[in-house]
Design a protein around this motif. Structure first.
Motif, mmCIF file in Angstrom:
data_model
loop_
_atom_site.group_PDB
_atom_site.id
_atom_site.type_symbol
_atom_site.label_atom_id
_atom_site.label_comp_id
_atom_site.label_asym_id
_atom_site.label_seq_id
_atom_site.Cartn_x
_atom_site.Cartn_y
_atom_site.Cartn_z
ATOM 1 N N LYS A 197 0.626 -42.454 37.985
ATOM 2 C CA LYS A 197 1.489 -42.542 36.810
ATOM 3 C C LYS A 197 2.505 -43.660 36.982
ATOM 4 O O LYS A 197 2.733 -44.463 36.060
ATOM 5 N N ASN A 198 3.122 -43.754 38.153
ATOM 6 C CA ASN A 198 4.061 -44.840 38.424
ATOM 7 C C ASN A 198 3.353 -46.184 38.550
ATOM 8 O O ASN A 198 3.921 -47.230 38.215
ATOM 9 N N LEU A 199 2.108 -46.152 39.025
ATOM 10 C CA LEU A 199 1.334 -47.386 39.134
ATOM 11 C C LEU A 199 1.141 -48.029 37.762
ATOM 12 O O LEU A 199 1.144 -49.261 37.628
ATOM 13 N N SER A 200 0.996 -47.208 36.741
ATOM 14 C CA SER A 200 0.857 -47.724 35.375
ATOM 15 C C SER A 200 2.071 -48.562 34.985
ATOM 16 O O SER A 200 1.940 -49.648 34.410
ATOM 17 N N VAL A 201 3.259 -48.068 35.326
ATOM 18 C CA VAL A 201 4.499 -48.811 35.040
ATOM 19 C C VAL A 201 4.542 -50.092 35.862
ATOM 20 O O VAL A 201 4.878 -51.174 35.351
ATOM 21 N N PHE A 202 4.179 -49.974 37.129
ATOM 22 C CA PHE A 202 4.206 -51.131 38.025
ATOM 23 C C PHE A 202 3.297 -52.248 37.517
ATOM 24 O O PHE A 202 3.687 -53.422 37.479
ATOM 25 N N LEU A 203 2.088 -51.897 37.119
ATOM 26 C CA LEU A 203 1.121 -52.898 36.673
ATOM 27 C C LEU A 203 1.618 -53.651 35.442
ATOM 28 O O LEU A 203 1.375 -54.855 35.297
#
Length: 394
Positions: free
Chosen positions: A306-312
């Motif tokens: 879920k946080n990876l989505s923001v990071f990307l």
């Protein structure tokens, strides 16, 4: 093509993807941390990791790979611990595994010397989980003025201390003494760890985020040192400072959890630095792998995704993301030890034109070598690793 201005290396601590060819020599035949979590939880909701190729590498059903490059890395060093894995990423080959004291605890002569230096009796001296040892012995430590010493399947000497009764300064002092003693070859361990906690009675003990690791320094300068010496930023998040004993860093950020560590990494995408951000997310290993909890491990992966989505969404064309792991810790395996496994390398930049699956590589050190080539740094002969920068820049 211009070199990447910022490289983000994110280590999902212990996310192995299948037994190494020599895994049986370590008692780890047929282990596969990710696949066994996936199967026991009947799948996970991790669309971003799957899009980067994690499913493709592990041959799970939902193996859609839509962006970036993915490949498997084999560990060339002898061992399966955190320091060996991270050091190899940055070019260090470890021939002799770090010593463990899992079966019988620490030698009596070391315990006697610790008691002499501490001025207190030591209790414990066995392999145990951090929560188990507190439930068993913390009241004796608090009310009878003793010191708990224990180990695990890793090359570690751990000392818990109650923040109210022992105090952090005293706990850290004890660990400094233990670190000095365990630099001797006969007692040498990779890390001495201070494990502070709160609570006064069994059932209410809680470990705090004031943990402190006293690690051995790498035996020689790493790619991180080369970057720092060349004037680049080298920012460590989470356990990176502890793993490398502060070597090669221009900045270190302490994390309270893996979620917090990822949030810190996201925040760094908004900073104009030039160099490397190296993040370790330890909860996969410490909270779920060692405790053999595939459900908790799976949920932690979903939080990360879920946080990876923001990071990307925050990545720029001049950024490169490398997601990997340092070893396995299959929560369906016997015991509580790490597992000798291959690890993924998921490489992505918004500037990449297509996705691809690359050939397996024989060392984690391709990570450091790739970073070094990107920043125009020559690898010295004492460091291992072959760059794959030209393969991922497509």
């Amino acid at each position: 093509m211009k070199p990447y201005r910022r490289i983000f290396v994110i280590v999902l601590d212990s996310l192995g993807i299948g037994a190494m060819p020599d895994a049986k020599d370590y008692g780890d035949a047929n282990t596969n941390t990710f696949a066994h979590i996936w199967n026991t939880q009947h799948g996970l909701y991790i669309p971003n990791l799957l899009s980067l190729g994690l499913g493709k590498l592990t041959q799970i059903e939902e193996s859609q790979h839509t962006k970036g490059c993915c490949l498997r890395l084999f560990e060339s060093s002898n061992g399966k611990d955190t320091m060996t894995g991270h050091w190899e990423m940055m070019g260090i080959y470890t021939q002799t595994p770090f010593q463990t004291f899992t079966e019988h605890g620490f030698p009596k002569d070391l315990i006697r010397e610790l008691e002499k230096r501490f001025g207190k009796a030591i209790i414990g001296n066995k392999s145990a989980s951090g929560t188990q040892i507190l439930d068993e012995l913390a009241e004796e430590e608090i009310y009878h003025n003793k010191v708990i010493v224990y180990t695990s399947a890793d090359s570690v000497l751990q000392i818990p201390g109650n923040e109210e009764t022992m105090g952090l300064d005293t706990l850290y002092h004890y660990c400094e003494i233990a670190r000095e003693l365990t630099l001797q070859d006969k007692w040498k361990v990779g890390r001495v760890i201070a494990r502070p906690y709160t609570g006064k009675h069994k059932g209410e003990f809680v470990r705090t985020s004031n943990r402190k690791d006293y690690a051995l320094k790498p035996p020689s300068p790493t790619v991180m040192n080369l970057l720092k010496d060349s004037g680049y930023d080298v920012i460590g998040i989470g356990k990176i400072k502890d793993i490398f004993a502060g070597e090669g860093l221009t900045e270190a950020l302490h994390s309270n959890s893996s979620v917090h560590g990822m949030e810190q990494t996201i925040e760094l995408t908004n900073r104009d630095f030039h160099g490397l951000c190296f993040t370790n997310l330890v909860d996969f290993d410490a909270l779920w792998g060692h405790r053999r909890n595939p459900e908790g491990y799976g949920k932690e992966l979903e939080k990360f995704d879920k946080n990876l989505s923001v990071f990307l969404k925050n990545l720029k064309d001049e950024d490169l993301l490398l997601i990997t792991a340092d070893h396995g810790n299959d929560p369906t395996h016997t015991g509580t030890d790490h597992t000798r496994e291959m690890v993924p390398l998921l490489a992505y930049s918004p500037s990449m034109a297509k996705h691809s699956t690359l050939n397996d590589q024989k060392s984690f050190a391709v990570i450091g070598a790739t970073i070094a080539q990107n920043f125009g740094i020559n690898m010295p002969d004492n460091l291992i690793g072959t760059s794959i920068l030209n393969q991922i820049r497509i």
